[in-house]
Every structure is written in structure tokens, then in C-alpha cells.
Design an enzyme around this catalytic site. Structure first.
Site, PDB file in Angstrom:
ATOM      1  N   TYR A 156       1.352   2.678   5.770  1.00 54.62           N
ATOM      2  CA  TYR A 156       2.638   3.050   6.376  1.00 54.62           C
ATOM      3  C   TYR A 156       2.462   4.366   7.121  1.00 54.62           C
ATOM      4  O   TYR A 156       3.423   5.005   7.518  1.00 54.62           O
ATOM      5  CB  TYR A 156       3.712   3.191   5.290  1.00 54.62           C
ATOM      6  CG  TYR A 156       3.848   1.934   4.453  1.00 54.62           C
ATOM      7  CD1 TYR A 156       4.637   0.868   4.868  1.00 54.62           C
ATOM      8  CD2 TYR A 156       3.142   1.792   3.260  1.00 54.62           C
ATOM      9  CE1 TYR A 156       4.747  -0.292   4.129  1.00 54.62           C
ATOM     10  CE2 TYR A 156       3.238   0.633   2.500  1.00 54.62           C
ATOM     11  CZ  TYR A 156       4.043  -0.406   2.947  1.00 54.62           C
ATOM     12  OH  TYR A 156       4.130  -1.564   2.206  1.00 54.62           O
ATOM     13  N   ASN A 157       1.172   4.797   7.209  1.00 52.82           N
ATOM     14  CA  ASN A 157       0.834   6.076   7.858  1.00 52.82           C
ATOM     15  C   ASN A 157       1.593   7.247   7.262  1.00 52.82           C
ATOM     16  O   ASN A 157       2.022   8.153   7.965  1.00 52.82           O
ATOM     17  CB  ASN A 157       1.075   5.997   9.373  1.00 52.82           C
ATOM     18  CG  ASN A 157       0.190   4.937  10.010  1.00 52.82           C
ATOM     19  OD1 ASN A 157       0.671   3.902  10.470  1.00 52.82           O
ATOM     20  ND2 ASN A 157      -1.114   5.169   9.995  1.00 52.82           N
ATOM     21  N   THR A 158       1.785   7.186   5.946  1.00 52.86           N
ATOM     22  CA  THR A 158       2.445   8.318   5.274  1.00 52.86           C
ATOM     23  C   THR A 158       1.611   8.737   4.065  1.00 52.86           C
ATOM     24  O   THR A 158       0.860   7.943   3.508  1.00 52.86           O
ATOM     25  CB  THR A 158       3.852   7.942   4.757  1.00 52.86           C
ATOM     26  OG1 THR A 158       3.718   6.855   3.831  1.00 52.86           O
ATOM     27  CG2 THR A 158       4.772   7.544   5.887  1.00 52.86           C
TER      28      THR A 158
ATOM     29  N   CYS B  77      -3.874  -8.110 -22.830  1.00 50.42           N
ATOM     30  CA  CYS B  77      -2.662  -8.029 -22.011  1.00 50.42           C
ATOM     31  C   CYS B  77      -1.649  -9.078 -22.474  1.00 50.42           C
ATOM     32  O   CYS B  77      -1.551 -10.165 -21.901  1.00 50.42           O
ATOM     33  CB  CYS B  77      -3.008  -8.199 -20.535  1.00 50.42           C
ATOM     34  SG  CYS B  77      -1.584  -7.864 -19.473  1.00 50.42           S
TER      35      CYS B  77
END
Length: 434
Positions: free
Chosen positions: A329-331, A72
Site C-alpha cells: 500500500y506504499n505505507t 493448533c
């Protein structure tokens, strides 16, 4: 993002810029999730800059050694600058043969933690703490282990999110800055939806990816209902774990040369570059031992050990693990008011499953139901061989989801990986102490 969320994000970015004098792309991408970012920056600041067992230049050199295991360059270059700024000896940047024996002694645990943490034993710990003039004290070793695990996992996030260097791929301190791949950080940081072009360029149309999303939500609903009706027996749960663990070994992460060895500029910081996660499956060592999570948990064992040997870092890590595990976010894509707990748990536990860690109370049948194949390929690549992640892999799963949701996924993978590494290392330290 709503206005108050945007303000919160702006304030956090301004604060980070004024503290560190730079605003790197990692911070910008993570700022899609401000609550998490705050937790992340707090723990990273503590392990790099606050009072602790290790001198500042050592901390940055250990970050370089950790990130180099996954080639990296982005993280390596960042810490080359910091190493010099904190008074590090420039000669050490010529490679591992120029560093003190004491730091060289970390090579073995760095390599095992990064690729096969289940091989770490108390003998590795004893060797480090009992090597005469070059020995490590336990607080120093815990500080080093936390840094190694943090930067191995952060390399997963960098490659998984396609983060590129801020500057032009030019030379800096004699090190070439290599672009990671072709994601646009501005797309991620602005949470642009995945372009339709990337959907239609594959064999799937938008309708297919929509029905994929509906199918996933349907499976979540069905699993929840089944759970309420009946629970599988302990024997059945154990069998499902072993099946999932075995299958995870067979998830192929793309066509690549098994003997691929680093030719990048960071190879000077790597010992035994051919050593990787894949070897144990290939060499006929079929059995990845099972680590029963109940026997050594972060909450009951790891946390208190870290706190005892390296003051407040345990609290900061604990807050970060809880934050990412509970963040929602309940989405899901265009759907609102969705309970995503089941999906988040499946993602976290699948990462631990690939490292042989089993939760007795979890039904691993859910992993197969919720994580489709292209997502499993992505998870395995990002977690075990992050340097091989491609934009195509990123585009191939969850095609209706927003970038911020995929960044959220990468945060979960990163923290699950870090916790898995810490559990193995801390268990070995506990065994050394008893």
C-alpha cells in the site's frame, strides 16, 4: 480503510459466508487485505472441495494431522467438524491408531515437512508410492503434500495473529476448544492501532518507537543508495548468507523447556511429538545444508510439477505467492509513498534462510540491517515454533505500525514458509521421477 476498500471487503465476506455457511476468524483477520484473501480462499476452496485426487474426508483428516504438529487446536477443531460433515468415519477421530495404514504412512513426511523439510529425500517419496496395497499415487501424494504445507503454514498465521476460536471454549464433538492466547480478534479485524498501553507497559515510550521507525526508514534509504553504487562479489554474498543462516540458528525464541511435549487434546493426532525444528542445532549437527534456490525454483520447476500432477492448483498457488510478495500500500505506519519492496524481500528471504534456502542474487547483509532482533525472534517463533508465540512478542516489534501491517507480515511469513516446504517436497518428487 477507504470506502471502496470497505465495500470490497464486505462483499468478499458476504460471499464467503454464503459459500461456506460460516465466517471464521482467519477470514475476518485476512480481510484486512482483500486482494490476498480472495486468492487464499480460492486456492483453499480448490484443495478442499473441488475435484482432486483425494476423497473429501481424507483432505480434512490430512489438515488435522498437519495442524496437530503445532498443537493448533483451532484448525484441528474446524476440520474435525468438516471431516464428519463430508462423511468421515468418526472412529478415526480417536487418534492415529484408528486410521488406515495408508494415512498412517504420511506421518513421517508430515513431521519432516513441518519441522525439518531439508531432510526429505526421494527415498521418502519412493516408500510412499511403492508400499503395495497402501501405496499413494503421485497425484494423490502431491495433493497431500500441498494440504500438509498449507496447514502447517496456516498454523503459523493463526498463532502469529493470535486467532481464537469463534465459540466459547466449550466442548464440541468431545474436543475441548482451547483459546490460543489473549489477542482480541476484533482489534485485528478492525485494524485498531496498537494501544498506547502496550507501548508504555514496556520500557520503551512512544518517542522510542517513533525513532525506531525513522531509523528503519533511514536504513532502507541508505541500503538503496549503496546498492546503486556498488555490488558485493559472489563470494561475499555467499559468506553473508552462511553468516545469516548460522545466526538464525542462534536466535532464541524465549525461555522454554526443550523437551516440551504436547499435552493438548490434539496429541492423539501426533506421532513423535518431541520432534521439532530445534533439534539439529542442539545435537551438534551444526550444518544445515544449503539449498541453492537457482537449482530448483518454484517458477521453473515446482510450479509445472504440481500442475502436471494436480491440475490447476499450481496456477492458484502461484497467484497467491505472487500476490503476497507484491502486495503493498506504499505505507509504513504513518508514512505514505514508501517503497517497501526491500523490506518485503528481506522478510521472505529470511524465512527461506532459516530453512537453508539461498538466493544467489540476494545480499543477506540487508536482513541484518532491516530486521531488528525482536522482529527476528518473532519471525523465528511464528515460522518454526508457532505454538510458542505470545502477545508480548507481537507487541515488541514495529510498535508504531498498524495491526493490518502486522497481519501483512504474517501473510508473508505464512506463504514463505509454505513455499519453502513445497520446494523441498517437490524437489524430492522430481528426483524420484528422474
Amino acid at each position: 480503510m477507504q470506502a471502496n476498500g470497505l465495500n470490497e471487503r464486505t462483499n468478499l465476506l458476504v460471499e464467503e459466508y454464503s459459500t461456506s455457511g460460516r465466517l471464521d476468524n482467519i477470514t475476518q483477520v485476512m480481510s484486512l487485505h482483500t486482494q490476498y484473501l480472495e486468492s487464499f480462499l480460492r486456492s483453499q476452496f480448490y484443495m478442499l472441495r473441488m475435484d482432486g485426487p483425494l476423497p473429501l474426508p481424507y483432505r480434512h483428516y490430512i489438515a488435522i494431522m498437519a495442524a496437530a504438529r503445532h498443537q493448533c487446536s483451532y484448525i484441528v477443531n474446524m476440520h474435525v467438524d468438516e471431516f464428519l460433515k463430508t462423511g468421515g468415519i468418526a472412529e478415526w477421530l480417536n487418534g492415529l491408531e484408528y486410521i488406515p495404514q495408508r494415512l498412517k504412512n504420511l506421518n513421517e513426511i508430515n513431521k519432516l515437512l513441518a519441522h525439518r523439510p531439508w531432510l526429505i529425500t526421494k527415498e521418502h517419496i519412493q516408500k510412499l508410492v511403492k508400499t503395495g496395497e497402501n501405496n499413494w499415487s503421485l497425484p494423490e501424494l502431491v495433493h497431500a503434500v500441498v494440504l500438509l504445507a498449507h496447514y502447517h503454514a496456516l498454523a503459523s498465521f493463526v498463532f502469529g495473529s493470535g486467532i481464537n476460536p469463534e465459540r466459547d471454549p466449550d466442548t464440541s464433538n468431545g474436543f475441548r476448544l482451547i483459546a490460543v492466547n489473549k489477542f482480541c480478534v476484533c482489534d485485528l479485524a478492525n485494524d485498531n492501532n496498537i494501544e498506547n498501553a502496550s507501548l508504555t507497559s514496556s520500557n520503551f515510550g512512544i518517542a522510542d518507537s517513533l525513532s525506531e521507525l525513522e531509523a528503519l526508514m533511514e536504513r532502507m534509504k541508505r541500503l538503496q543508495e549503496e546498492k546503486e553504487e556498488e555490488e558485493a562479489s559472489q563470494e561475499e554474498m555467499a559468506t553473508r548468507f552462511e553468516k545469516e543462516k548460522k545466526e538464525s540458528l542462534l536466535v532464541v525464541t524465549g525461555a522454554f523447556d526443550d523437551e516440551m511435549v504436547s499435552t493438548s487434546d490434539v496429541s492423539r493426532y501426533i506421532e513423535d511429538p518431541g520432534f521439532g525444528y530445534k533439534d539439529f542445532a542442539r545435537r551438534g549437527e551444526e550444518h544445515l545444508p544449503t539449498f541453492r534456490a537457482q537449482d530448483y525454483t518454484w517458477e521453473n520447476h515446482g510450479f509445472s510439477l504440481v500442475n502436471r500432477l494436480y491440475s490447476d492448483i499450481g496456477h492458484l498457488l502461484d497467484e497467491k505467492f505472487r500476490m503476497v510478495y507484491n502486495l503493498t500500500y506504499n505505507t509504513m505506519a504513518t508514512h505514505e509513498d514508501v517503497d517497501t519492496t526491500m523490506l518485503r524481500r528481506a522478510l521472505f528471504n529470511y524465512v527461506h534462510c532459516m530453512f537453508g534456502i539461498r538466493y544467489d542474487d540476494y545480499d543477506y547483509g540487508e536482513v541484518n540491517q532491516l530486521l531488528e532482533r525482536s522482529l527476528k525472534v518473532y519471525i523465528k517463533t511464528v515460522t518454526c515454533y508457532p505454538e510458542r508465540t505470545t502477545k508480548r512478542m507481537y507487541d515488541s516489534y514495529w510498535r508504531q505500525f498498524k495491526h493490518s501491517e502486522k497481519v501483512h507480515l504474517n501473510l508473508l511469513l505464512m506463504e514463505a514458509r509454505m513455499q519453502a516446504e513445497l520446494l523441498y517436497a517437490l524437489r524430492a518428487i522430481t528426483r524420484h521421477l528422474t
